[in-house]
Design a protein around this motif. Sequence first.
Motif, PDB file in Angstrom:
ATOM      1  N   PHE A 165       0.831  -1.206   0.000  1.00  0.00           N
ATOM      2  CA  PHE A 165       0.000   0.000   0.000  1.00  0.00           C
ATOM      3  C   PHE A 165       0.872   1.265   0.000  1.00  0.00           C
ATOM      4  O   PHE A 165       0.556   2.233  -0.686  1.00  0.00           O
ATOM      5  N   VAL A 166       1.964   1.235   0.766  1.00  0.00           N
ATOM      6  CA  VAL A 166       2.872   2.400   0.800  1.00  0.00           C
ATOM      7  C   VAL A 166       3.445   2.657  -0.581  1.00  0.00           C
ATOM      8  O   VAL A 166       3.408   3.787  -1.093  1.00  0.00           O
ATOM      9  N   PHE A 167       3.979   1.621  -1.227  1.00  0.00           N
ATOM     10  CA  PHE A 167       4.637   1.792  -2.537  1.00  0.00           C
ATOM     11  C   PHE A 167       3.646   2.169  -3.633  1.00  0.00           C
ATOM     12  O   PHE A 167       3.918   3.050  -4.451  1.00  0.00           O
ATOM     13  N   PHE A 168       2.508   1.497  -3.669  1.00  0.00           N
ATOM     14  CA  PHE A 168       1.516   1.830  -4.694  1.00  0.00           C
ATOM     15  C   PHE A 168       0.977   3.254  -4.504  1.00  0.00           C
ATOM     16  O   PHE A 168       0.766   3.980  -5.481  1.00  0.00           O
ATOM     17  N   ALA A 169       0.754   3.650  -3.254  1.00  0.00           N
ATOM     18  CA  ALA A 169       0.256   5.005  -2.980  1.00  0.00           C
ATOM     19  C   ALA A 169       1.282   6.045  -3.422  1.00  0.00           C
ATOM     20  O   ALA A 169       0.933   7.070  -4.019  1.00  0.00           O
ATOM     21  N   GLN A 215     -15.867  -0.788  -0.118  1.00  0.00           N
ATOM     22  CA  GLN A 215     -15.007  -0.989  -1.279  1.00  0.00           C
ATOM     23  C   GLN A 215     -15.336   0.042  -2.365  1.00  0.00           C
ATOM     24  O   GLN A 215     -14.429   0.651  -2.960  1.00  0.00           O
ATOM     25  N   ALA A 216     -16.624   0.258  -2.607  1.00  0.00           N
ATOM     26  CA  ALA A 216     -17.052   1.228  -3.619  1.00  0.00           C
ATOM     27  C   ALA A 216     -16.608   2.642  -3.251  1.00  0.00           C
ATOM     28  O   ALA A 216     -16.192   3.426  -4.122  1.00  0.00           O
ATOM     29  N   GLU A 217     -16.681   2.978  -1.958  1.00  0.00           N
ATOM     30  CA  GLU A 217     -16.222   4.299  -1.508  1.00  0.00           C
ATOM     31  C   GLU A 217     -14.724   4.468  -1.746  1.00  0.00           C
ATOM     32  O   GLU A 217     -14.263   5.552  -2.127  1.00  0.00           O
ATOM     33  N   ALA A 218     -13.965   3.401  -1.538  1.00  0.00           N
ATOM     34  CA  ALA A 218     -12.516   3.449  -1.792  1.00  0.00           C
ATOM     35  C   ALA A 218     -12.253   3.689  -3.274  1.00  0.00           C
ATOM     36  O   ALA A 218     -11.398   4.517  -3.647  1.00  0.00           O
ATOM     37  N   PHE A 219     -12.979   2.983  -4.139  1.00  0.00           N
ATOM     38  CA  PHE A 219     -12.816   3.171  -5.585  1.00  0.00           C
ATOM     39  C   PHE A 219     -13.172   4.598  -6.000  1.00  0.00           C
ATOM     40  O   PHE A 219     -12.524   5.188  -6.868  1.00  0.00           O
ATOM     41  N   ASN A 220     -14.215   5.163  -5.384  1.00  0.00           N
ATOM     42  CA  ASN A 220     -14.613   6.537  -5.708  1.00  0.00           C
ATOM     43  C   ASN A 220     -13.493   7.529  -5.395  1.00  0.00           C
ATOM     44  O   ASN A 220     -13.255   8.476  -6.147  1.00  0.00           O
ATOM     45  N   ILE A 221     -12.808   7.327  -4.284  1.00  0.00           N
ATOM     46  CA  ILE A 221     -11.692   8.210  -3.914  1.00  0.00           C
ATOM     47  C   ILE A 221     -10.560   8.092  -4.936  1.00  0.00           C
ATOM     48  O   ILE A 221      -9.946   9.087  -5.324  1.00  0.00           O
ATOM     49  N   LEU A 222     -10.296   6.859  -5.406  1.00  0.00           N
ATOM     50  CA  LEU A 222      -9.207   6.637  -6.367  1.00  0.00           C
ATOM     51  C   LEU A 222      -9.453   7.318  -7.705  1.00  0.00           C
ATOM     52  O   LEU A 222      -8.506   7.582  -8.451  1.00  0.00           O
ATOM     53  N   GLU A 223     -10.716   7.606  -8.028  1.00  0.00           N
ATOM     54  CA  GLU A 223     -11.028   8.236  -9.306  1.00  0.00           C
ATOM     55  C   GLU A 223     -10.354   9.596  -9.465  1.00  0.00           C
ATOM     56  O   GLU A 223     -10.138  10.070 -10.581  1.00  0.00           O
ATOM     57  N   GLU A 271      -8.465   4.114   4.825  1.00  0.00           N
ATOM     58  CA  GLU A 271      -9.422   3.850   5.902  1.00  0.00           C
ATOM     59  C   GLU A 271     -10.599   3.028   5.388  1.00  0.00           C
ATOM     60  O   GLU A 271     -11.032   2.070   6.044  1.00  0.00           O
ATOM     61  N   LYS A 272     -11.110   3.382   4.221  1.00  0.00           N
ATOM     62  CA  LYS A 272     -12.232   2.628   3.634  1.00  0.00           C
ATOM     63  C   LYS A 272     -11.810   1.187   3.355  1.00  0.00           C
ATOM     64  O   LYS A 272     -12.553   0.244   3.636  1.00  0.00           O
ATOM     65  N   VAL A 273     -10.601   1.026   2.808  1.00  0.00           N
ATOM     66  CA  VAL A 273     -10.093  -0.318   2.510  1.00  0.00           C
ATOM     67  C   VAL A 273      -9.944  -1.124   3.802  1.00  0.00           C
ATOM     68  O   VAL A 273     -10.305  -2.300   3.868  1.00  0.00           O
ATOM     69  N   GLY A 274      -9.412  -0.474   4.836  1.00  0.00           N
ATOM     70  CA  GLY A 274      -9.194  -1.153   6.112  1.00  0.00           C
ATOM     71  C   GLY A 274     -10.481  -1.636   6.743  1.00  0.00           C
ATOM     72  O   GLY A 274     -10.528  -2.738   7.329  1.00  0.00           O
ATOM     73  N   ILE A 275     -11.536  -0.848   6.641  1.00  0.00           N
ATOM     74  CA  ILE A 275     -12.836  -1.263   7.192  1.00  0.00           C
ATOM     75  C   ILE A 275     -13.375  -2.463   6.417  1.00  0.00           C
ATOM     76  O   ILE A 275     -13.850  -3.438   7.001  1.00  0.00           O
ATOM     77  N   ALA A 276     -13.283  -2.395   5.069  1.00  0.00           N
ATOM     78  CA  ALA A 276     -13.718  -3.527   4.240  1.00  0.00           C
ATOM     79  C   ALA A 276     -12.912  -4.779   4.573  1.00  0.00           C
ATOM     80  O   ALA A 276     -13.458  -5.883   4.666  1.00  0.00           O
ATOM     81  N   LEU A 319      -3.887  15.791  -0.919  1.00  0.00           N
ATOM     82  CA  LEU A 319      -3.686  14.505  -1.575  1.00  0.00           C
ATOM     83  C   LEU A 319      -3.338  13.432  -0.532  1.00  0.00           C
ATOM     84  O   LEU A 319      -3.801  12.292  -0.616  1.00  0.00           O
ATOM     85  N   VAL A 320      -2.542  13.811   0.469  1.00  0.00           N
ATOM     86  CA  VAL A 320      -2.202  12.895   1.560  1.00  0.00           C
ATOM     87  C   VAL A 320      -3.483  12.507   2.318  1.00  0.00           C
ATOM     88  O   VAL A 320      -3.683  11.339   2.656  1.00  0.00           O
ATOM     89  N   THR A 321      -4.349  13.493   2.546  1.00  0.00           N
ATOM     90  CA  THR A 321      -5.628  13.238   3.225  1.00  0.00           C
ATOM     91  C   THR A 321      -6.505  12.298   2.408  1.00  0.00           C
ATOM     92  O   THR A 321      -7.150  11.397   2.957  1.00  0.00           O
ATOM     93  N   LYS A 322      -6.534  12.512   1.077  1.00  0.00           N
ATOM     94  CA  LYS A 322      -7.317  11.634   0.201  1.00  0.00           C
ATOM     95  C   LYS A 322      -6.832  10.186   0.302  1.00  0.00           C
ATOM     96  O   LYS A 322      -7.621   9.251   0.396  1.00  0.00           O
ATOM     97  N   MET A 323      -5.520  10.025   0.282  1.00  0.00           N
ATOM     98  CA  MET A 323      -4.951   8.680   0.378  1.00  0.00           C
ATOM     99  C   MET A 323      -5.245   8.055   1.751  1.00  0.00           C
ATOM    100  O   MET A 323      -5.500   6.854   1.859  1.00  0.00           O
TER     101      MET A 323
END
Length: 323
Positions: A52-56, A292-300, A202-207, A193-197
């Motif tokens: 996650f660190v490297f991809f982010a 998961q969908a919320e996480a994808f929305n942020i990545l857009e 957080e969304k991924v972690g909950i899922a 951008l750091v906040t967005k990531m």
Amino acid sequence: MLKLEEIKKPIATELDDFEIKFKESMRSSVPLLDRITHYIVKRKGKQMRPMFVFFAAGACGGINESTHRGAALVELVHTATLVHDDVVDNSYQRRGFFSVNALWKNKIAVLVGDFLLSKGLSLSVKNQDFEFLRILNEAVTEMSEGELLQMEKARRLDIDEGVYFEVIRQKTASLIASCCACGAASTNAPSELVTKMHDFGEKVGIAFQIKDDLFDFGFDDVGKPLGIDIKEKKLTLPLIYALNNTSKEKKRTIINLVKNHNEDQKKVMEVIEFVRNSGGLAYAREKMLSYQAEAFNILEAFPESEYKTGLEQLVRFTTERNK
């Protein structure tokens, strides 16, 4: 489902370099410590947090030396918390192997966890990575509070859905959020951008945690014992939903089983069957996919790249994995 090795390909070289640097970061002048840390490294997990660190970082501008230090800090903190958790939970196995406390007893395990935390702090202070420290300090505080909140609620079994989500946000999601935030921060990305990531993580972690909770009820065949959370008197989302959608009499019966008969496997299976027949698993899965969908929305908001694709694949892996 994509295998983790396939997902890793764009950052395979970085992960190989990370492994070397991570081992170096754990070095000590005390032979006993070196033996224990060598044992820990040999039994490493899936490397999802460094991924996650490297991809982010890649999605926010590019992987650099600072990214490697951020990944090492996160992994040192994560490893320290696992060592401490095994002491707290009286657990003698970790990933199918003996835990540190099983082999070297609790006192040494606690000190090893402290050592790993101090190594992470030293690494960041030495390189003046103060933003990493801010991010991880917040995560460790949240993790401690989440664990204590869960313990408090387990005594009274009065956890509701709102408390459940707060517990898993603090206990699990905060560290994955810090991975993504550290990755972004390592590229000197703007604070928004750091906040967005961070929010994405957080969304991924909950899922991720909801998926773990589903395993406890046999949602997937993972070859692990069922009902571990019930035996520990943890009310997770499938059970909370089932209790909230049954009669008062049935609710009292099930809570009594969790509270007073949690060591009896037959009674535990009765609770599991109750949850399975009450729509608890379907409801929890729906919630997991919503996060998961919320996480994808942020990545857009991020430009297309192999790193963004890697994050998307990691998100899918967290919700589709079978262990």
